[in-house]
Design a protein around this motif. Structure first.
Motif, PDB file in Angstrom:
ATOM      1  N   LEU A 123      61.671   2.951  43.291  1.00  0.00           N
ATOM      2  CA  LEU A 123      61.884   4.342  42.881  1.00  0.00           C
ATOM      3  C   LEU A 123      62.998   4.991  43.695  1.00  0.00           C
ATOM      4  N   PHE A 124      62.919   4.895  45.011  1.00  0.00           N
ATOM      5  CA  PHE A 124      63.894   5.574  45.855  1.00  0.00           C
ATOM      6  C   PHE A 124      65.258   4.886  45.812  1.00  0.00           C
ATOM      7  N   SER A 125      65.285   3.577  45.702  1.00  0.00           N
ATOM      8  CA  SER A 125      66.568   2.877  45.602  1.00  0.00           C
ATOM      9  C   SER A 125      67.274   3.198  44.287  1.00  0.00           C
ATOM     10  N   THR A 126      66.505   3.264  43.213  1.00  0.00           N
ATOM     11  CA  THR A 126      67.087   3.622  41.914  1.00  0.00           C
ATOM     12  C   THR A 126      67.612   5.054  41.941  1.00  0.00           C
ATOM     13  N   ALA A 127      66.853   5.954  42.544  1.00  0.00           N
ATOM     14  CA  ALA A 127      67.314   7.345  42.669  1.00  0.00           C
ATOM     15  C   ALA A 127      68.597   7.412  43.489  1.00  0.00           C
ATOM     16  N   ALA A 128      68.707   6.596  44.538  1.00  0.00           N
ATOM     17  CA  ALA A 128      69.929   6.550  45.347  1.00  0.00           C
ATOM     18  C   ALA A 128      71.103   6.055  44.505  1.00  0.00           C
ATOM     19  N   ALA A 129      70.868   5.063  43.667  1.00  0.00           N
ATOM     20  CA  ALA A 129      71.926   4.541  42.792  1.00  0.00           C
ATOM     21  C   ALA A 129      72.391   5.612  41.801  1.00  0.00           C
ATOM     22  N   VAL A 130      71.447   6.375  41.274  1.00  0.00           N
ATOM     23  CA  VAL A 130      71.800   7.459  40.348  1.00  0.00           C
ATOM     24  C   VAL A 130      72.627   8.518  41.076  1.00  0.00           C
ATOM     25  N   MET A 131      72.210   8.886  42.286  1.00  0.00           N
ATOM     26  CA  MET A 131      72.931   9.906  43.040  1.00  0.00           C
ATOM     27  C   MET A 131      74.338   9.458  43.407  1.00  0.00           C
ATOM     28  N   ILE A 132      74.501   8.213  43.828  1.00  0.00           N
ATOM     29  CA  ILE A 132      75.838   7.748  44.208  1.00  0.00           C
ATOM     30  C   ILE A 132      76.728   7.650  42.976  1.00  0.00           C
ATOM     31  N   SER A 133      76.138   7.352  41.826  1.00  0.00           N
ATOM     32  CA  SER A 133      76.904   7.360  40.574  1.00  0.00           C
ATOM     33  C   SER A 133      77.377   8.780  40.256  1.00  0.00           C
ATOM     34  N   ALA A 134      76.520   9.748  40.504  1.00  0.00           N
ATOM     35  CA  ALA A 134      76.907  11.149  40.306  1.00  0.00           C
ATOM     36  C   ALA A 134      78.025  11.538  41.266  1.00  0.00           C
ATOM     37  N   VAL A 135      77.974  11.044  42.506  1.00  0.00           N
ATOM     38  CA  VAL A 135      79.041  11.322  43.472  1.00  0.00           C
ATOM     39  C   VAL A 135      80.364  10.784  42.951  1.00  0.00           C
ATOM     40  N   ILE A 136      80.373   9.551  42.460  1.00  0.00           N
ATOM     41  CA  ILE A 136      81.602   8.957  41.929  1.00  0.00           C
ATOM     42  C   ILE A 136      82.126   9.784  40.761  1.00  0.00           C
ATOM     43  N   MET A 137      81.242  10.171  39.862  1.00  0.00           N
ATOM     44  CA  MET A 137      81.643  10.978  38.713  1.00  0.00           C
ATOM     45  C   MET A 137      82.244  12.305  39.169  1.00  0.00           C
ATOM     46  N   LEU A 138      81.574  12.968  40.115  1.00  0.00           N
ATOM     47  CA  LEU A 138      82.074  14.260  40.589  1.00  0.00           C
ATOM     48  C   LEU A 138      83.389  14.129  41.343  1.00  0.00           C
ATOM     49  N   LEU A 139      83.604  13.016  42.026  1.00  0.00           N
ATOM     50  CA  LEU A 139      84.895  12.801  42.686  1.00  0.00           C
ATOM     51  C   LEU A 139      86.022  12.787  41.663  1.00  0.00           C
ATOM     52  N   ALA A 144      84.444   3.776  48.530  1.00  0.00           N
ATOM     53  CA  ALA A 144      83.289   3.707  49.440  1.00  0.00           C
ATOM     54  C   ALA A 144      81.976   3.904  48.675  1.00  0.00           C
ATOM     55  N   PRO A 145      81.877   4.945  47.832  1.00  0.00           N
ATOM     56  CA  PRO A 145      80.639   5.077  47.056  1.00  0.00           C
ATOM     57  C   PRO A 145      80.410   3.901  46.099  1.00  0.00           C
ATOM     58  N   ALA A 146      81.484   3.345  45.564  1.00  0.00           N
ATOM     59  CA  ALA A 146      81.331   2.199  44.653  1.00  0.00           C
ATOM     60  C   ALA A 146      80.801   0.977  45.407  1.00  0.00           C
ATOM     61  N   PHE A 147      81.287   0.761  46.629  1.00  0.00           N
ATOM     62  CA  PHE A 147      80.758  -0.351  47.433  1.00  0.00           C
ATOM     63  C   PHE A 147      79.303  -0.101  47.801  1.00  0.00           C
ATOM     64  N   LEU A 148      78.970   1.144  48.090  1.00  0.00           N
ATOM     65  CA  LEU A 148      77.575   1.476  48.379  1.00  0.00           C
ATOM     66  C   LEU A 148      76.703   1.187  47.162  1.00  0.00           C
ATOM     67  N   LEU A 149      77.184   1.540  45.985  1.00  0.00           N
ATOM     68  CA  LEU A 149      76.452   1.261  44.749  1.00  0.00           C
ATOM     69  C   LEU A 149      76.246  -0.243  44.579  1.00  0.00           C
ATOM     70  N   SER A 150      77.248  -1.015  44.896  1.00  0.00           N
ATOM     71  CA  SER A 150      77.133  -2.473  44.838  1.00  0.00           C
ATOM     72  C   SER A 150      76.076  -2.973  45.826  1.00  0.00           C
ATOM     73  N   GLY A 151      76.074  -2.420  47.026  1.00  0.00           N
ATOM     74  CA  GLY A 151      75.075  -2.793  48.028  1.00  0.00           C
ATOM     75  C   GLY A 151      73.666  -2.438  47.596  1.00  0.00           C
ATOM     76  N   ILE A 152      73.516  -1.259  46.996  1.00  0.00           N
ATOM     77  CA  ILE A 152      72.203  -0.841  46.499  1.00  0.00           C
ATOM     78  C   ILE A 152      71.735  -1.822  45.421  1.00  0.00           C
ATOM     79  N   GLY A 153      72.656  -2.246  44.566  1.00  0.00           N
ATOM     80  CA  GLY A 153      72.307  -3.221  43.528  1.00  0.00           C
ATOM     81  C   GLY A 153      71.819  -4.532  44.123  1.00  0.00           C
TER      82      GLY A 153
END
Length: 160
Positions: free
Chosen positions: A97-113, A37-46
């Motif tokens: 700025l905010f979209s890039t920050a969201a991409a960074v945060m969702i990447s951190a979520v994936i890493m922490l998972l 789910a976070p990976a698909f969100l990251l794709s959508g943000i991209g």
């Protein structure tokens, strides 16, 4: 490095614990499923950022075209358009700025998972908080994008 630790015989309890935790195929499968789910969100943000960047490039090129003219040579229409484009550019910069920050945060979520599957500390609250932060950042970026598209639509009607 990990193989060196195994070969040396030092820290073997630690090494075997790591191997034991990571050897479970069902555990790895579960983490991969949770991270989809976070990976698909990251794709959508991209995809969203691709649209934002396309608009930003158009704005930048238009600003450059107008600014290439000497101030005395600019028509009143171009002066008005330049102000309109600058407002649009500021909104797009916020969206980026905010979209890039969201991409960074969702990447951190994936890493922490993935990390959470192999550590004993419970970090579910941290992951949930980062997910909420991701959504807040993404919504903020989309609001900036919405405001820019409204400004573009109004400007197109008024013909700056």
């Amino acid at each position: 490095m990990l193989l060196d630790l195994i070969a040396s015989g030092t820290h073997t309890p630690f090494v075997f614990e790591i191997f034991e935790r990571t050897a479970s195929t069902p555990r790895v499968q579960q983490v991969v499923q949770l991270s989809l789910a976070p990976a698909f969100l990251l794709s959508g943000i991209g995809a969203i950022m691709n649209v934002i960047m396309s608009r930003m490039i158009w704005i930048a090129q238009r600003v450059e075209k107008i600014e290439d003219k000497l101030e005395e040579e600019r028509s009143p229409k171009q002066v008005r358009e330049l102000g309109w484009l600058m407002r649009r550019r500021k909104l797009m910069q916020g969206a980026i700025l905010f979209s890039t920050a969201a991409a960074v945060m969702i990447s951190a979520v994936i890493m922490l998972l993935f990390i959470s599957a192999y550590i004993t500390a419970q970090i579910g609250t941290v992951i949930a908080a980062l997910w909420v932060l991701t959504m807040a950042l993404l919504v903020t970026g989309l609001v900036f994008f919405l405001l820019e598209t409204r400004l573009a639509a109004i400007g197109a009607v008024e013909k700056p």
